[in-house]
Design a protein around this motif. Structure first.
Motif, PDB file in Angstrom:
ATOM      1  N   LYS A 157       0.850  -1.189   0.000  1.00 59.16           N
ATOM      2  CA  LYS A 157       0.000   0.000   0.000  1.00 59.16           C
ATOM      3  C   LYS A 157       0.887   1.240   0.000  1.00 59.16           C
ATOM      4  O   LYS A 157       1.859   1.317   0.749  1.00 59.16           O
ATOM      5  CB  LYS A 157      -0.923   0.003   1.220  1.00 59.16           C
ATOM      6  N   SER A 159       1.293   5.534   0.164  1.00 57.40           N
ATOM      7  CA  SER A 159       0.752   6.843   0.541  1.00 57.40           C
ATOM      8  C   SER A 159       1.632   7.907  -0.095  1.00 57.40           C
ATOM      9  O   SER A 159       2.864   7.859   0.039  1.00 57.40           O
ATOM     10  CB  SER A 159       0.741   7.003   2.062  1.00 57.40           C
ATOM     11  N   THR A 183      -8.034  10.327   6.339  1.00 64.91           N
ATOM     12  CA  THR A 183      -6.735   9.673   6.136  1.00 64.91           C
ATOM     13  C   THR A 183      -6.180   9.053   7.411  1.00 64.91           C
ATOM     14  O   THR A 183      -5.148   8.378   7.354  1.00 64.91           O
ATOM     15  CB  THR A 183      -5.713  10.692   5.604  1.00 64.91           C
ATOM     16  N   ASP A 184      -6.834   9.249   8.552  1.00 65.79           N
ATOM     17  CA  ASP A 184      -6.269   8.800   9.830  1.00 65.79           C
ATOM     18  C   ASP A 184      -6.439   7.295  10.007  1.00 65.79           C
ATOM     19  O   ASP A 184      -7.293   6.826  10.754  1.00 65.79           O
ATOM     20  CB  ASP A 184      -6.928   9.563  10.986  1.00 65.79           C
ATOM     21  N   GLU A 185      -5.596   6.541   9.325  1.00 63.73           N
ATOM     22  CA  GLU A 185      -5.664   5.085   9.389  1.00 63.73           C
ATOM     23  C   GLU A 185      -4.782   4.501  10.483  1.00 63.73           C
ATOM     24  O   GLU A 185      -4.902   3.325  10.826  1.00 63.73           O
ATOM     25  CB  GLU A 185      -5.252   4.492   8.027  1.00 63.73           C
ATOM     26  N   ARG A 186      -3.888   5.322  11.032  1.00 65.31           N
ATOM     27  CA  ARG A 186      -2.981   4.829  12.079  1.00 65.31           C
ATOM     28  C   ARG A 186      -3.364   5.337  13.468  1.00 65.31           C
ATOM     29  O   ARG A 186      -2.703   4.996  14.451  1.00 65.31           O
ATOM     30  CB  ARG A 186      -1.546   5.236  11.764  1.00 65.31           C
ATOM     31  N   ARG A 225      -1.775   7.878   6.889  1.00 65.04           N
ATOM     32  CA  ARG A 225      -2.231   6.629   6.276  1.00 65.04           C
ATOM     33  C   ARG A 225      -1.352   5.454   6.725  1.00 65.04           C
ATOM     34  O   ARG A 225      -0.164   5.613   7.014  1.00 65.04           O
ATOM     35  CB  ARG A 225      -2.205   6.736   4.747  1.00 65.04           C
ATOM     36  N   ASP A 226      -1.960   4.288   6.766  1.00 69.03           N
ATOM     37  CA  ASP A 226      -1.233   3.069   7.120  1.00 69.03           C
ATOM     38  C   ASP A 226      -0.745   2.424   5.836  1.00 69.03           C
ATOM     39  O   ASP A 226      -1.490   1.723   5.145  1.00 69.03           O
ATOM     40  CB  ASP A 226      -2.149   2.112   7.889  1.00 69.03           C
ATOM     41  N   ASP A 228       2.810   0.842   3.349  1.00 67.79           N
ATOM     42  CA  ASP A 228       4.114   0.180   3.364  1.00 67.79           C
ATOM     43  C   ASP A 228       5.189   1.069   2.745  1.00 67.79           C
ATOM     44  O   ASP A 228       6.365   0.943   3.067  1.00 67.79           O
ATOM     45  CB  ASP A 228       4.036  -1.137   2.579  1.00 67.79           C
ATOM     46  N   TYR A 230       5.931   5.150   1.617  1.00 67.69           N
ATOM     47  CA  TYR A 230       5.522   6.550   1.685  1.00 67.69           C
ATOM     48  C   TYR A 230       6.377   7.359   0.722  1.00 67.69           C
ATOM     49  O   TYR A 230       7.603   7.217   0.691  1.00 67.69           O
ATOM     50  CB  TYR A 230       5.702   7.102   3.104  1.00 67.69           C
ATOM     51  N   ILE A 254       8.772   8.081  10.635  1.00 68.14           N
ATOM     52  CA  ILE A 254       8.008   7.122   9.821  1.00 68.14           C
ATOM     53  C   ILE A 254       8.926   6.041   9.271  1.00 68.14           C
ATOM     54  O   ILE A 254       8.560   4.858   9.189  1.00 68.14           O
ATOM     55  CB  ILE A 254       7.286   7.849   8.670  1.00 68.14           C
ATOM     56  N   LYS A 258       9.239   1.678   8.058  1.00 70.90           N
ATOM     57  CA  LYS A 258       8.593   1.757   6.745  1.00 70.90           C
ATOM     58  C   LYS A 258       9.619   2.182   5.692  1.00 70.90           C
ATOM     59  O   LYS A 258      10.701   2.665   6.014  1.00 70.90           O
ATOM     60  CB  LYS A 258       7.440   2.768   6.775  1.00 70.90           C
TER      61      LYS A 258
END
Length: 589
Positions: A157, A159, A183-186, A225-226, A228, A230, A254, A258
């Motif tokens: 995925k 971002s 967008t706040d997936e984390r 975003r969560d 893999d 960025y 980050i 990641k």
């Protein structure tokens, strides 16, 4: 190895006599080196039959053709957009736990590389339509094989933060909080808002945000975003040095677990942020080459020198150089104007106070300080656009002003726009000393509304210098310009001031640009959005010491290129320079 590039935007076969085909020596002997399709259309150039004579390049009335000789090592492109179209050679390698940087000019294929790494574009290796089976076979045994295997299976995925954040209001209507909530997936939105200082703007509409506020919202949205992988495409435009450092530290956090890829033209921030860097070189709009990853110091130094020894390629005829010692202003230089102290207070509570000072003829003054501290108010008062509350300014000088935010308000070709500003546009001096180095000639027949952010910035800088004035004020001229363009812009502004005897003031947050450009500094201090204080013009040494002390960071000079480099916090050199009060740079003597 030779490639032929046709700029389809410039090519106008209905408005020419097909000079490229008519004068091609191989076509005259019967070969189909250049062919126009039946029923009309743009020509197709056979790279296998082309001998590289260059006649079609010189004969084309629209400068739409490029014939480029490549090193023999570049046998197969990673991706090509079609016959006579842009070709990309090589890819950056994302690595978990590291920030990977890309350093290179605009239009060199960085966005293409990111599309490939995100899975949105399958590389075709120069032949038709790409497929994942060929990709995995091509990269078998390399670090990219496992990465692309996950991408092909849909297990990666991505971002991405876009380059031009001023386009966000056109794509989203609503409050900043609404955009960020999506967008706040984390579950770390509150932490991001605090780190990036977004609390004051979180309940405002996206359309009401400034460029710097939009930039921080975009960084927060990407980081929330969560994913893999960025990708941050230019984090520095519109941000002050404080915000750039905060954003860089956030990205480094980050990257602990990641893979992070960053494109950045502020070399001081890239130097501090990245672990490894891929240098991208080539010819913008024609082809781009990504080198293997290099150590960040080695990559930046090689890029500045213009020579890549491992690849044995010269990417620039001249090196970008930095002065070891700040320039000194001689006492015999005439004074353009003296100004007294003045102040300005706004209804929202913000107040600005300034010390009096003097401006010298033919000098370039740098203006540094955080956003929201009154820099734009200061230059607008000098320009006569805003009246001070206390202190009378009667400068009796004319001022040409380039604002921070540029939006074309007319639909007009670039050449007519510049010609309408001043007769200076048609002078040989302006064309040779401003237009040519700023690479404006290819833009002359383009409409202002069709220009990218970097192209519009170059036109705005030229428009400012084109006007007849005693003093020229440029607010953040580095925004959206790549390293090459920033270096050239620096040279143009400096030579313009020296040759014309005019005074230039430059507001910018790029330390490299300020270091190369300025002879003296005006430092702003205070509390953003509350109060600001403009000190009198000072030497580069004194001004940068004051400015960097407020940032709690120190700069040293690179021993190889003399460029400024940020010392690691609490390192031996950082502690020594802070103890001695020398924040700007450590003497090399």
């Amino acid at each position: 190895m030779r490639i032929a590039i046709l700029n389809k935007d410039r090519c106008q076969p209905r408005r020419c006599s097909h000079e490229c085909e008519k004068y091609c020596p191989r076509v005259r002997t019967g070969d189909e080196t250049i062919v126009f399709p039946e029923g009309g259309g743009k020509p197709v150039i056979s790279e296998e039959l082309c001998v590289g004579c260059g006649i079609c390049i010189n004969r084309c009335p629209f400068d739409a053709i490029m014939i480029i000789g490549l090193p023999e090592e570049l046998k197969e492109p990673t991706h090509r957009y079609g016959a006579n179209a842009f070709a990309l050679y090589g890819l950056p390698v994302p690595q978990v736990g590291r920030v990977t940087g890309i350093l290179g000019p605009n239009g060199i294929g960085k966005s293409t590389a990111v599309q490939i790494l995100s899975g949105a574009l399958i590389p075709n290796f120069g032949d038709g339509v790409g497929n994942w089976e060929n990709v995995l076979q091509h990269y078998a045994g390399t670090a990219l094989h496992d990465y692309f295997s996950d991408v092909a299976d849909g297990n990666t995925k991505v971002s991405q933060k876009p380059q031009y954040v001023d386009m966000i209001p056109k794509a989203f209507k609503g409050k900043a909080s609404e955009l960020l909530d999506r967008t706040d997936e984390r579950g770390i939105l509150g932490e991001l808002i605090e780190k990036l200082g977004l609390s004051p703007v979180i309940d405002r509409n996206i359309s009401e945000l400034s460029g710097g506020e939009l930039q921080r919202v975009a960084i927060a949205a990407c980081a929330a975003r969560d994913a893999d992988f960025y990708f941050f495409d230019e984090i520095s435009p519109y941000l002050d040095i404080y915000q750039r450092i905060n954003s860089a530290q956030l990205i480094q956090e980050i990257a602990k677990d990641k893979a992070v890829l960053v494109v950045e033209h502020d070399l001081a921030i890239l130097d501090m942020l990245a672990d490894v860097v891929h240098v991208a070189y080539g010819q913008p709009g024609a082809y781009g080459v990504m080198t293997y990853p290099k150590g960040v110091r080695i990559a930046i130094n090689q890029y500045l020198k213009g020579y890549l020894p491992e690849e044995n390629v010269r990417i620039r005829p001249d090196a970008i150089k930095f002065e070891v010692h700040p320039p000194r202003v001689g006492s015999d230089i005439a004074t353009l104007v003296d100004y007294d102290s003045f102040s300005k207070k706004y209804g929202n509570g913000f107040s600005l106070e300034t010390d009096g000072g003097s401006l010298k003829q033919g000098e370039v003054l740098g203006i540094v300080g955080p956003n929201g501290i009154g820099k734009s108010t200061f230059v607008k008062i000098l320009a006569g656009e805003v009246e001070p509350d206390e202190g009378k300014l009667d400068l009796d000088i004319t001022i040409s002003y380039k604002p921070q935010y540029i939006k074309p308000d007319v639909s007009m070709q670039v050449q007519y726009f510049l010609r309408g500003i001043s007769r200076k546009f048609d002078t040989s001096y302006f064309q040779s000393e401003v237009a040519k180095p700023m690479q404006l000639e290819p833009l002359y027949e383009r409409d202002l509304t069709d220009l990218s952010g970097g192209e519009l910035q170059r036109v705005a800088i030229a428009a400012c210098l084109c006007r007849d004035a005693d003093m020229y004020i440029l607010d953040e001229p580095s925004a959206h310009l790549d390293v090459e363009q920033r270096s050239m812009t620096t040279r143009v502004i400096k030579r313009f001031a020296e040759n014309s005897g005019k005074t230039a003031m430059v507001v910018d947050h790029d330390i490299y640009m300020i270091d190369m450009l300025s002879e003296r500094l005006i430092v702003f201090e205070g509390e953003p959005a509350v109060r600001g204080k403009a000190h009198r013009p000072s030497s580069m040494q004194d001004g940068m010491n004051k400015f960097l002390a407020n940032l709690h960071i120190t700069f040293r000079r690179d021993e190889d290129t003399s460029r400024p480099r940020v010392n690691k916090p609490d390192s031996r050199l950082d502690r020594e320079q802070k103890a001695s009060g020398e924040y700007y740079y450590h003497n090399l003597e």
